[in-house]
Design a protein around this motif. Structure first.
Motif, PDB file in Angstrom:
ATOM      1  N   ALA A 183       0.757  -1.177   0.034  1.00 36.64           N
ATOM      2  CA  ALA A 183       0.075   0.027   0.084  1.00 36.64           C
ATOM      3  C   ALA A 183       0.844   1.317  -0.090  1.00 36.64           C
ATOM      4  N   PRO A 184       0.365   2.413  -0.820  1.00 40.17           N
ATOM      5  CA  PRO A 184       1.361   3.519  -0.713  1.00 40.17           C
ATOM      6  C   PRO A 184       0.973   4.293   0.285  1.00 40.17           C
ATOM      7  N   GLY A 185       1.618   5.501   0.473  1.00 35.24           N
ATOM      8  CA  GLY A 185       1.526   6.306   1.679  1.00 35.24           C
ATOM      9  C   GLY A 185       2.160   6.206   2.939  1.00 35.24           C
ATOM     10  N   ALA A 245       6.439   8.411   3.302  1.00 39.73           N
ATOM     11  CA  ALA A 245       5.876   8.554   2.060  1.00 39.73           C
ATOM     12  C   ALA A 245       5.840   9.907   1.140  1.00 39.73           C
ATOM     13  N   THR A 246       6.332  10.156   0.063  1.00 37.12           N
ATOM     14  CA  THR A 246       6.059  11.444  -0.337  1.00 37.12           C
ATOM     15  C   THR A 246       4.604  11.608  -0.772  1.00 37.12           C
ATOM     16  N   PHE A 247       4.161  10.368  -1.436  1.00 32.00           N
ATOM     17  CA  PHE A 247       2.684  10.605  -1.987  1.00 32.00           C
ATOM     18  C   PHE A 247       1.959   9.665  -1.355  1.00 32.00           C
ATOM     19  N   GLU A 248       0.799  10.017  -1.233  1.00 34.15           N
ATOM     20  CA  GLU A 248      -0.252   8.925  -0.877  1.00 34.15           C
ATOM     21  C   GLU A 248      -0.644   8.257  -2.163  1.00 34.15           C
ATOM     22  N   SER A 249      -1.969   8.223  -2.356  1.00 33.19           N
ATOM     23  CA  SER A 249      -2.217   7.383  -3.900  1.00 33.19           C
ATOM     24  C   SER A 249      -3.293   8.214  -4.417  1.00 33.19           C
ATOM     25  N   GLY A 250      -3.145   8.088  -5.636  1.00 30.07           N
ATOM     26  CA  GLY A 250      -4.275   8.913  -6.692  1.00 30.07           C
ATOM     27  C   GLY A 250      -5.799   8.501  -6.623  1.00 30.07           C
ATOM     28  N   SER A 308      -7.038   5.072  -7.498  1.00 27.34           N
ATOM     29  CA  SER A 308      -6.410   3.979  -6.998  1.00 27.34           C
ATOM     30  C   SER A 308      -7.314   3.031  -5.983  1.00 27.34           C
ATOM     31  N   SER A 309      -7.245   1.940  -5.773  1.00 27.56           N
ATOM     32  CA  SER A 309      -8.031   1.018  -4.881  1.00 27.56           C
ATOM     33  C   SER A 309      -7.111   1.411  -3.475  1.00 27.56           C
ATOM     34  N   TRP A 310      -6.149   1.972  -3.668  1.00 27.94           N
ATOM     35  CA  TRP A 310      -5.691   2.451  -2.038  1.00 27.94           C
ATOM     36  C   TRP A 310      -6.217   3.955  -1.539  1.00 27.94           C
ATOM     37  N   LEU A 311      -7.064   4.463  -2.297  1.00 28.83           N
ATOM     38  CA  LEU A 311      -7.580   5.820  -1.842  1.00 28.83           C
ATOM     39  C   LEU A 311      -8.310   5.686  -0.518  1.00 28.83           C
ATOM     40  N   PRO A 312      -7.491   6.378   0.396  1.00 28.96           N
ATOM     41  CA  PRO A 312      -8.106   6.522   2.024  1.00 28.96           C
ATOM     42  C   PRO A 312      -9.394   6.748   2.020  1.00 28.96           C
TER      43      PRO A 312
END
Ligand SMILES: [Zn+2]
Length: 163
Positions: free
Chosen positions: A67-69, A102-107, A110-114
């Motif tokens: 997961a990003p972020g 992380a520099t970026f969360e998610s776009g 993305s399925s990872w959108l908080p």
């Protein structure tokens, strides 16, 4: 000397527990073959764009692994290099990811959108277009900074990796 890019903007913290899986290059060969097999994904009735037909493992890495972020624990995201074991300098144990900055969360796509609180959009000074970088912390050229801990003896020296 000032490091403006390392000072987080004040923002609300909404911890969210998510399930993520290791990068496809970190699982067994047998599982790698299954992840790269389009017909297995079809048989499992997974909704996936046909662009992934020749490389379904990329869908896996993007939507199910790493997961990003910002996160505590979880798996490393190997976006710029192949997986590389992080070994404890004191005892040689394979280290665990402890914290990811992380520099970026998610776009937005993305399925990872908080999960968003309904009132978040109306907060004063909250710019929905800056959602992907709410802390304004900037690591390198948009990388993640990860701190690792020894799972055998937490007192052993931590290590870090920027990628
Ligand atoms: Zn150790």
């Amino acid at each position: 000397m000032q490091y403006d890019g390392y000072l987080p903007e004040p923002c609300l913290l909404h911890p969210e527990q998510v399930t993520e899986y290791p990068d496809n290059l970190e699982v067994s060969k047998e599982l790698q073959e299954q992840l790269g097999n389009w017909s297995m994904w079809q048989a499992a009735d997974v909704e996936m764009d046909s662009d992934y037909e020749s490389c379904p493992e990329e869908f896996y890495d993007s939507e199910l692994a790493g997961a990003p972020g910002w996160k505590v624990g979880g798996w490393p995201r190997w976006t710029s290099t192949d997986p590389d074991p992080r070994l404890c300098t004191a005892c040689g144990s394979d280290m665990d990811a402890l914290l990811t900055i992380a520099t970026f969360e998610s776009g937005d796509d993305s399925s990872w959108l908080p999960r968003q609180e309904p009132e978040a959009a109306s907060l004063t000074g909250f710019d929905p277009y800056e959602r992907s970088q709410p802390t304004a912390v900037h690591i390198g050229s948009g990388y993640d900074q990860q701190l690792y801990v020894c799972p055998a003896t937490p007192e052993h020296p931590h290590s870090e990796l920027m990628h």
